[in-house]
Design a protein around this motif. Structure first.
Motif, short mmCIF file in Angstrom:
data_model
loop_
_atom_site.label_atom_id
_atom_site.label_comp_id
_atom_site.label_asym_id
_atom_site.label_seq_id
_atom_site.Cartn_x
_atom_site.Cartn_y
_atom_site.Cartn_z
N PRO A 6 0.83 -1.21 0.00
CA PRO A 6 0.00 0.00 0.00
C PRO A 6 0.87 1.26 0.00
N GLN A 7 0.40 2.25 -0.72
CA GLN A 7 1.05 3.56 -0.72
C GLN A 7 0.47 4.39 0.42
N PRO A 8 1.23 5.36 0.92
CA PRO A 8 0.69 6.21 1.99
C PRO A 8 -0.53 7.00 1.48
N THR A 9 -1.43 7.32 2.37
CA THR A 9 -2.57 8.18 2.05
C THR A 9 -2.04 9.53 1.59
N GLY A 10 -2.65 10.06 0.52
CA GLY A 10 -2.24 11.36 -0.01
C GLY A 10 -3.30 12.42 0.21
N LYS A 11 -2.88 13.65 0.38
CA LYS A 11 -3.81 14.77 0.50
C LYS A 11 -4.06 15.35 -0.89
N GLY A 12 -5.31 15.57 -1.21
CA GLY A 12 -5.66 16.14 -2.51
C GLY A 12 -5.08 17.53 -2.67
N PRO A 13 -4.41 17.80 -3.80
CA PRO A 13 -3.79 19.11 -4.01
C PRO A 13 -4.82 20.23 -4.16
N ASP A 15 -4.94 22.67 -6.12
CA ASP A 15 -5.30 22.99 -7.50
C ASP A 15 -6.49 22.16 -7.98
N TRP A 16 -6.68 20.99 -7.40
CA TRP A 16 -7.71 20.06 -7.85
C TRP A 16 -8.93 20.00 -6.94
N PHE A 17 -8.82 20.51 -5.69
CA PHE A 17 -9.88 20.33 -4.70
C PHE A 17 -10.11 21.61 -3.91
N ASN A 18 -11.37 21.83 -3.50
CA ASN A 18 -11.72 22.81 -2.47
C ASN A 18 -11.96 22.01 -1.20
N GLY A 19 -11.34 22.40 -0.10
CA GLY A 19 -11.53 21.70 1.16
C GLY A 19 -10.58 20.52 1.29
N ASP A 20 -10.76 19.77 2.37
CA ASP A 20 -9.87 18.65 2.68
C ASP A 20 -10.34 17.36 2.03
N VAL A 21 -9.48 16.81 1.20
CA VAL A 21 -9.75 15.56 0.49
C VAL A 21 -8.51 14.68 0.64
N TRP A 22 -8.74 13.42 0.95
CA TRP A 22 -7.64 12.45 1.13
C TRP A 22 -7.92 11.25 0.25
N PHE A 23 -6.88 10.65 -0.30
CA PHE A 23 -7.09 9.49 -1.17
C PHE A 23 -6.05 8.42 -0.92
N ASP A 24 -6.49 7.19 -1.12
CA ASP A 24 -5.62 6.02 -1.09
C ASP A 24 -5.63 5.42 -2.48
N VAL A 25 -4.45 5.29 -3.08
CA VAL A 25 -4.34 4.64 -4.38
C VAL A 25 -4.49 3.14 -4.14
N ILE A 26 -5.49 2.55 -4.74
CA ILE A 26 -5.70 1.12 -4.64
C ILE A 26 -4.97 0.41 -5.77
N HIS A 27 -5.08 1.00 -6.97
CA HIS A 27 -4.41 0.39 -8.13
C HIS A 27 -4.12 1.46 -9.17
N ALA A 28 -2.88 1.49 -9.62
CA ALA A 28 -2.47 2.37 -10.72
C ALA A 28 -1.87 1.45 -11.77
N GLY A 29 -2.74 0.90 -12.61
CA GLY A 29 -2.41 -0.17 -13.54
C GLY A 29 -1.05 -0.10 -14.20
N GLN A 30 -0.40 -1.21 -14.28
CA GLN A 30 0.84 -1.37 -15.01
C GLN A 30 0.49 -2.03 -16.33
N GLU A 31 1.12 -1.59 -17.41
CA GLU A 31 0.82 -2.16 -18.74
C GLU A 31 0.84 -3.68 -18.67
#
Length: 140
Positions: A6-13, A15-31
């Motif tokens: 698992p990757q660490p939880t990231g805070k939404g930047p 530039d892309w979000f108003n307010g506090d948003v947090w995300f966990d990458v579950i899968h970032a497909g590899q070719e």
């Protein structure tokens, strides 16, 4: 079979979000896979900026009420267990209601290696008037 670390939880930047948003990458497909999956948590009143996806996006609401806005001024309210698809190129935003946290699973495809379009194009922030527009519930 492979168990991914698992990757660490990231805070939404900002530039892309108003307010506090947090995300966990579950899968970032590899070719050859290009599927992307993030679990995203929005604080009350938080929302994305306007954006669109080259190959579309699917949102599955896990908790709270998701607001999904479209350029025609419609703001849809989606409840836990509901799934919403945004077609390729459709400008939209999504976020939480003013008084509750919201969590959704965001699924989208990256673009093909020979496709020069970005998988997500971020646009301007959603105004308070756009966010506070009347909300509608779709009938199932």
């Amino acid at each position: 079979m492979e168990f991914l670390k698992p990757q660490p939880t990231g805070k939404g930047p900002e530039d892309w979000f108003n307010g506090d948003v947090w995300f966990d990458v579950i899968h970032a497909g590899q070719e050859p896979s290009r599927i992307r999956a993030n679990m995203v948590r929005f604080a009350p009143g938080a929302r994305t900026a306007w954006h669109h996806h080259a190959v579309g996006q699917t949102l599955h609401v896990v908790a709270g009420i998701a607001l999904i806005g479209t350029r025609d001024g419609t703001v849809h309210a989606a409840h836990p267990g509901e799934t919403v698809t945004c077609p390729p190129g459709e400008e939209h935003w999504h976020g939480a209601t003013e008084d509750r946290f919201m969590q959704h699973l965001a699924l989208w495809d990256g673009t093909a290696p020979d496709d020069e379009r970005p998988e997500t194009t971020w646009l301007e922030h959603v105004t308070d008037a756009q966010y506070q527009a009347p909300r509608t519930r779709s009938s199932h």
